[in-house]
Design an enzyme around this catalytic site. Structure first.
Site, short mmCIF file in Angstrom:
data_model
loop_
_atom_site.label_atom_id
_atom_site.label_comp_id
_atom_site.label_asym_id
_atom_site.label_seq_id
_atom_site.Cartn_x
_atom_site.Cartn_y
_atom_site.Cartn_z
N TYR A 25 0.84 -1.19 0.00
CA TYR A 25 0.00 0.00 0.00
C TYR A 25 0.88 1.24 0.00
O TYR A 25 0.56 2.25 -0.63
CB TYR A 25 -0.92 -0.01 1.23
CG TYR A 25 -1.90 -1.15 1.21
CD1 TYR A 25 -3.10 -1.06 0.52
CD2 TYR A 25 -1.60 -2.36 1.85
CE1 TYR A 25 -4.00 -2.12 0.48
CE2 TYR A 25 -2.49 -3.42 1.83
CZ TYR A 25 -3.68 -3.30 1.14
OH TYR A 25 -4.54 -4.36 1.10
N ASN B 196 -12.75 -1.94 -4.51
CA ASN B 196 -12.57 -2.37 -5.89
C ASN B 196 -13.70 -3.31 -6.34
O ASN B 196 -13.82 -4.40 -5.83
CB ASN B 196 -11.22 -3.08 -6.00
CG ASN B 196 -11.10 -3.81 -7.31
OD1 ASN B 196 -11.65 -3.39 -8.32
ND2 ASN B 196 -10.38 -4.90 -7.30
N GLU C 209 -0.43 -18.02 -8.34
CA GLU C 209 0.45 -17.23 -9.20
C GLU C 209 1.92 -17.48 -8.90
O GLU C 209 2.79 -16.84 -9.47
CB GLU C 209 0.12 -15.75 -9.02
CG GLU C 209 -1.30 -15.43 -9.45
CD GLU C 209 -1.58 -13.96 -9.38
OE1 GLU C 209 -0.75 -13.23 -8.83
OE2 GLU C 209 -2.63 -13.55 -9.91
N CYS D 183 -6.28 -7.01 -6.94
CA CYS D 183 -6.15 -6.39 -5.62
C CYS D 183 -5.51 -7.34 -4.61
O CYS D 183 -5.04 -6.91 -3.57
CB CYS D 183 -7.52 -5.94 -5.14
SG CYS D 183 -8.77 -7.23 -5.26
N HIS D 184 -5.50 -8.63 -4.92
CA HIS D 184 -4.91 -9.58 -3.97
C HIS D 184 -3.38 -9.51 -3.98
O HIS D 184 -2.74 -10.14 -3.15
CB HIS D 184 -5.36 -11.00 -4.32
CG HIS D 184 -5.09 -11.39 -5.72
ND1 HIS D 184 -5.90 -11.02 -6.78
CD2 HIS D 184 -4.07 -12.10 -6.25
CE1 HIS D 184 -5.38 -11.53 -7.88
NE2 HIS D 184 -4.26 -12.17 -7.60
#
Length: 104
Positions: free
Chosen positions: A24, A46, A83, A54-55
């Site tokens: 952030y 979002n 991922e 956003c994760h």
DNA sequence: AGCGTGACGAACT
DNA sequence: TAGTTCGCCACGC
């Protein structure tokens, strides 16, 4: 109706490459604001998740932070693992290596 | 315009 | 090292 600020935040999120994460604080710096809390607020609202990744946003301490989407934090962790981001005991493994840094 | 809240951060105790 | 406090500012009421 999304505000200009929120769109700016989401656009920043979309720049994060797959398999990486950012914080952030980095986003706030990239946007030119010191209020990371405002960034968190925007990210949390979002509506395009997970279209907008956003994760891939975690706190600066390398932990997972929070997640308002379906499944909460556990879901966030699952997405990251898919991922290639290792998450163990609520924190990102090799956090500094996986950290995506914005260009100015 | 003021107040409380929030997917946080850094400094301080 | 852990817990608390203060600052930040967008947003809804």
């Amino acid at each position: 109706m999304p505000t200009a600020f929120q769109k700016a935040v989401w656009e920043a999120l979309s720049k994060i490459p797959r398999g990486k994460v950012t914080t952030y604080g980095h986003i706030a710096r990239y946007l030119g604001t010191k209020a990371v809390r405002a960034v968190g607020t925007a990210v949390g609202k979002n509506p395009y998740a997970p279209e907008v990744p956003c994760h891939r946003v975690v706190p600066s301490n390398g932990k997972i932070g929070n997640y308002s989407g379906e499944g909460g934090v556990e879901r966030k962790i699952a997405l990251l693992k898919e991922e290639g981001v290792e998450v163990k005991e609520g924190k990102v493994v090799r956090f500094e290596e996986l950290l995506f840094r914005y260009e100015k």
